[in-house]
Design a protein around this motif. Structure first.
Motif, PDB file in Angstrom:
ATOM      1  N   ARG A  61      47.394 106.345 132.350  1.00 25.87           N
ATOM      2  CA  ARG A  61      46.510 107.155 131.504  1.00 25.87           C
ATOM      3  C   ARG A  61      45.980 108.345 132.300  1.00 25.87           C
ATOM      4  O   ARG A  61      45.849 108.296 133.514  1.00 25.87           O
ATOM      5  N   SER A  62      45.639 109.422 131.591  1.00 28.57           N
ATOM      6  CA  SER A  62      45.142 110.630 132.263  1.00 28.57           C
ATOM      7  C   SER A  62      43.845 110.368 133.027  1.00 28.57           C
ATOM      8  O   SER A  62      43.655 110.849 134.140  1.00 28.57           O
ATOM      9  N   PHE A  67      41.137 103.575 127.986  1.00 29.15           N
ATOM     10  CA  PHE A  67      41.518 102.183 127.692  1.00 29.15           C
ATOM     11  C   PHE A  67      42.961 101.945 128.125  1.00 29.15           C
ATOM     12  O   PHE A  67      43.854 102.715 127.805  1.00 29.15           O
ATOM     13  N   ARG A  68      43.187 100.863 128.867  1.00 27.37           N
ATOM     14  CA  ARG A  68      44.529 100.563 129.367  1.00 27.37           C
ATOM     15  C   ARG A  68      45.201  99.414 128.656  1.00 27.37           C
ATOM     16  O   ARG A  68      46.422  99.306 128.674  1.00 27.37           O
ATOM     17  N   GLY A  69      44.447  98.509 128.058  1.00 27.22           N
ATOM     18  CA  GLY A  69      45.046  97.351 127.420  1.00 27.22           C
ATOM     19  C   GLY A  69      44.463  96.064 127.963  1.00 27.22           C
ATOM     20  O   GLY A  69      43.622  96.074 128.869  1.00 27.22           O
ATOM     21  N   THR A 209      42.777 113.270 128.232  1.00 28.97           N
ATOM     22  CA  THR A 209      43.798 112.541 127.464  1.00 28.97           C
ATOM     23  C   THR A 209      44.954 113.485 127.163  1.00 28.97           C
ATOM     24  O   THR A 209      44.820 114.708 127.271  1.00 28.97           O
ATOM     25  N   SER A 210      46.079 112.899 126.775  1.00 26.77           N
ATOM     26  CA  SER A 210      47.217 113.708 126.350  1.00 26.77           C
ATOM     27  C   SER A 210      47.045 114.124 124.899  1.00 26.77           C
ATOM     28  O   SER A 210      46.534 113.358 124.079  1.00 26.77           O
ATOM     29  N   GLY A 211      47.467 115.331 124.603  1.00 25.88           N
ATOM     30  CA  GLY A 211      47.490 115.777 123.222  1.00 25.88           C
ATOM     31  C   GLY A 211      48.839 115.456 122.601  1.00 25.88           C
ATOM     32  O   GLY A 211      49.670 114.773 123.192  1.00 25.88           O
ATOM     33  N   GLY A 212      49.060 115.951 121.413  1.00 27.33           N
ATOM     34  CA  GLY A 212      50.338 115.694 120.752  1.00 27.33           C
ATOM     35  C   GLY A 212      50.453 116.447 119.451  1.00 27.33           C
ATOM     36  O   GLY A 212      49.446 116.924 118.896  1.00 27.33           O
ATOM     37  N   GLN A 213      51.674 116.568 118.967  1.00 23.99           N
ATOM     38  CA  GLN A 213      51.949 117.267 117.710  1.00 23.99           C
ATOM     39  C   GLN A 213      52.749 116.325 116.810  1.00 23.99           C
ATOM     40  O   GLN A 213      53.959 116.465 116.669  1.00 23.99           O
ATOM     41  N   ARG A 214      52.036 115.354 116.218  1.00 26.72           N
ATOM     42  CA  ARG A 214      52.737 114.317 115.468  1.00 26.72           C
ATOM     43  C   ARG A 214      53.503 114.864 114.267  1.00 26.72           C
ATOM     44  O   ARG A 214      54.415 114.203 113.765  1.00 26.72           O
ATOM     45  N   GLU A 215      53.175 116.070 113.803  1.00 31.11           N
ATOM     46  CA  GLU A 215      53.885 116.631 112.654  1.00 31.11           C
ATOM     47  C   GLU A 215      55.359 116.877 112.947  1.00 31.11           C
ATOM     48  O   GLU A 215      56.170 117.018 112.026  1.00 31.11           O
ATOM     49  N   SER A 245      44.913 104.643 122.405  1.00 27.96           N
ATOM     50  CA  SER A 245      45.813 105.348 123.315  1.00 27.96           C
ATOM     51  C   SER A 245      46.768 106.198 122.490  1.00 27.96           C
ATOM     52  O   SER A 245      47.210 105.791 121.414  1.00 27.96           O
ATOM     53  N   ASP A 246      47.083 107.381 122.982  1.00 24.62           N
ATOM     54  CA  ASP A 246      48.043 108.288 122.323  1.00 24.62           C
ATOM     55  C   ASP A 246      47.703 108.540 120.852  1.00 24.62           C
ATOM     56  O   ASP A 246      48.569 108.539 119.981  1.00 24.62           O
ATOM     57  N   ALA A 247      46.442 108.792 120.588  1.00 21.32           N
ATOM     58  CA  ALA A 247      45.999 108.995 119.208  1.00 21.32           C
ATOM     59  C   ALA A 247      46.657 110.203 118.554  1.00 21.32           C
ATOM     60  O   ALA A 247      46.838 110.235 117.333  1.00 21.32           O
ATOM     61  N   SER A 248      47.043 111.201 119.359  1.00 17.13           N
ATOM     62  CA  SER A 248      47.594 112.437 118.793  1.00 17.13           C
ATOM     63  C   SER A 248      49.092 112.380 118.538  1.00 17.13           C
ATOM     64  O   SER A 248      49.642 113.302 117.927  1.00 17.13           O
ATOM     65  N   SER A 249      49.747 111.334 119.006  1.00 12.14           N
ATOM     66  CA  SER A 249      51.209 111.324 118.905  1.00 12.14           C
ATOM     67  C   SER A 249      51.788 110.062 118.278  1.00 12.14           C
ATOM     68  O   SER A 249      52.996 109.840 118.340  1.00 12.14           O
TER      69      SER A 249
END
Length: 274
Positions: A61-62, A67-69, A209-215, A245-249
């Motif tokens: 994680r960044s 949260f790791r699990g 955190t990492s971003g993302g473009q789920r579209e 975790s990875d909410a954006s992707s």
């Protein structure tokens, strides 16, 4: 070209398109059971091979505060419960050589994260378990370098390998997917999977955190299947905005059925005999 057998599921060029689907990280037993139940409903309706995916630890994680699990012991207990409840195979990440043997007692596939794809000790430990090993190509690696990964696994006694593309580093905090990687990695003789959700990440793009473009998940997944991917990896969540975790992707589960249908149509089109 080798095929890989995971329970009753065959993965390879001449087999049906298969899927690894599930939440990024194990959030709780209840959440895992609920998520897998919804995925099973969708995949059974479409009659597609499905392997449940979720991680007991997100070790890279960044932020140290992310949260790791639940950790190895509790995470494997939950994955075993999911496996027994729904009679589905399961896949999870391992990060250390000593995690390989206990994870192999529960999981049908051991997944090597992209950042660790060159770690010889980890690959050897996974290869010795007798389980199928799925290795994500490092964002920093060319697809032809995965030949060294295959060699390490084979010389460790591994009998089943899946190579996974998840994009390549493009400048800072961005990835780009080169669909030629699928054809290049196929030349090593093993099935190739495309990770459609991590490929839309913007690594560290939101600072902590990492971003993302789920579209863009459906776009890249369609392109990968059209390019010959044997399997598609999708992190899917009932409510991605609340994901730990990875909410954006992650793909919303409510969008999963439509995407799978389209991918199956593409697979049928490219494998039809003319």
């Amino acid at each position: 070209m080798h095929t890989v057998q995971v329970g009753k599921i065959t993965i390879g060029a001449d087999a049906p398109l298969s899927f690894m689907i599930g939440p990024c990280v194990i959030e709780s037993e209840e959440h895992s059971i609920m998520s897998c139940g919804k995925i099973v409903e969708i995949t059974e309706k479409l009659n597609v091979p499905f392997i449940f995916k979720s991680s007991f630890d997100k070790a890279n994680r960044s932020s140290i505060h992310s949260f790791r699990g639940p950790g190895l012991q509790e995470g494997l207990r939950i994955l075993k419960k999911v496996k027994e409840t729904f009679n589905v195979p399961v896949v999870t990440d391992i990060h250390l050589p000593e995690q390989a043997a206990p994870a192999a007692e529960v999981c049908d596939i051991l997944q090597i994260p992209a950042f660790l794809s060159r770690q010889t000790d980890l690959l050897e430990a996974a290869g010795r378990t007798g389980r199928v090993v799925s290795v994500k190509k490092g964002q920093f690696m060319s697809p032809w370098e995965m030949g060294n990964v295959v060699e390490k696994l084979i010389e460790s006694g591994c009998k089943g390998i899946i190579l996974v593309d998840r994009g390549a580093t493009f400048g800072y905090q961005n990835l780009v997917s080169d669909m030629r990687a699928i054809a290049i990695m196929h030349k090593f003789g093993w099935p190739v999977c495309f990770d459609a959700t991590h490929s839309v990440q913007l690594p560290g793009g939101e600072g902590k955190t990492s971003g993302g473009q789920r579209e863009f998940i459906p776009l890249l997944a369609r392109a990968a299947v059209a390019s010959g991917a044997d399997c598609v990896f999708l992190e899917a969540h009932p409510n991605p905005k609340e994901a730990l975790s990875d909410a954006s992707s992650q793909l919303p589960l409510e969008e999963l059925s439509e995407l799978l249908e389209r991918l199956l149509m593409i697979r049928k089109a490219i494998t039809a005999k003319i």
